[in-house]
Design an enzyme around this catalytic site. Structure first.
Site, short mmCIF file in Angstrom:
data_model
loop_
_atom_site.label_atom_id
_atom_site.label_comp_id
_atom_site.label_asym_id
_atom_site.label_seq_id
_atom_site.Cartn_x
_atom_site.Cartn_y
_atom_site.Cartn_z
N GLY A 154 0.80 -1.21 0.00
CA GLY A 154 0.00 0.00 0.00
C GLY A 154 0.83 1.27 0.00
O GLY A 154 2.04 1.27 0.24
N HIS A 155 0.16 2.39 -0.24
CA HIS A 155 0.86 3.66 -0.35
C HIS A 155 1.53 4.04 0.97
O HIS A 155 1.03 3.79 2.05
CB HIS A 155 -0.09 4.77 -0.79
CG HIS A 155 -1.20 5.08 0.16
ND1 HIS A 155 -2.31 4.30 0.30
CD2 HIS A 155 -1.35 6.10 1.03
CE1 HIS A 155 -3.11 4.82 1.20
NE2 HIS A 155 -2.55 5.91 1.67
N ASN A 156 2.70 4.61 0.84
CA ASN A 156 3.55 5.08 1.95
C ASN A 156 4.16 3.94 2.76
O ASN A 156 4.78 4.19 3.81
CB ASN A 156 2.78 6.00 2.91
CG ASN A 156 2.19 7.20 2.21
OD1 ASN A 156 2.79 7.73 1.28
ND2 ASN A 156 1.01 7.61 2.62
N SER A 174 1.05 2.89 4.81
CA SER A 174 1.95 3.36 5.86
C SER A 174 2.46 2.27 6.79
O SER A 174 2.84 2.55 7.93
CB SER A 174 1.27 4.47 6.69
OG SER A 174 0.91 5.56 5.87
#
Length: 240
Positions: A154-156, A174
């Site tokens: 996932g993003h970050n 994250s």
């Protein structure tokens, strides 16, 4: 976003390093926040989405290091950087916008994901795996990590150096993996969870909280593996 006076100092320090500072109207009169962006409603994520919509992020093509092996059906989005000797399998998607949404009442809007992806040297990414772009900074897969087919990053997220993820693992946004983490097939990790160096996550585990370095966890919610096995043993002994 700064929503309380006690965070103003931290926000100002971050802004001096080049970050964007969002403040509520109640804080806008603070003398230290003269260059801040003010939002008039209480939804910080919505304000961030509005601000990012105004940004001009160039769609820089992917930068590919030496001796990389990229299957012709793989997709590399803008602002993707590959180190040396990276392998990316068939139909993998690197740098697609992350799954970020802001809500305000009954309204929903996408939060632009402009941070791109950085994949360091000697990383292996299997077929049909996705690595989402970060919001403000890159999603990162560190040196020597190996990610099997059908995984999602996932993003970050930040995948630690030398970590190994088996097929169908999923990391929400994250997530932070330390060095040499091992994840069995179909294990999943909730957003903003940190997994320490050398931890081992058994197959099909559901990790909803931080895991200390060197721990071995299993089950859902994930807990020390021996405790989980003892719980199963007691459960199986109960009469139907």
């Amino acid at each position: 976003p700064v929503t309380s006076a006690r965070f103003v100092g931290e926000g100002v320090a971050a802004a001096k390093r080049g970050a964007c500072l969002l403040v509520t109207e109640a804080l806008a009169k603070d003398a230290r926040l003269l260059n801040a962006h003010v939002w008039s409603h209480p939804f910080a994520s919505w304000a961030l989405a509005e601000l990012l919509d105004e940004c001009e992020a160039p769609d820089d093509p992917a930068v590919i290091g030496e001796a990389c092996k990229i299957h012709p059906t793989a997709t590399l989005g803008p602002r993707v950087i590959l180190g040396a000797r990276v392998t990316i399998g068939a139909h993998a998607v690197i740098g697609h916008p992350g799954f970020g949404w802001a809500t305000r009442g009954s309204e929903t809007r996408a939060v632009p994901q402009l941070g791109g992806v950085v994949i360091e040297d000697d990383v292996y990414i299997g077929a049909l795996t996705t690595v989402d772009a970060g919001t403000l900074s890159p999603t990162r897969v560190r040196r020597g990590a190996k990610i099997d087919a059908h995984c999602h990053i996932g993003h970050n997220a930040d995948v630690g150096e030398g970590s190994i993820l088996a097929a169908q693992c999923g990391l929400a946004g994250s997530v932070l993996l330390g060095r040499a983490v091992r994840m069995g097939g179909q294990a999943g990790v909730a957003d903003h969870v940190t997994i320490g160096d050398g931890a081992m996550i058994a197959a099909k585990s559901g990790v909803i909280g931080d895991v200390p370095a060197g721990a071995v966890v299993a089950g859902y919610p994930a807990q020390p593996r021996l405790r989980w096995l003892r719980g199963l043993a007691r459960l199986y002994k109960k009469p139907r």
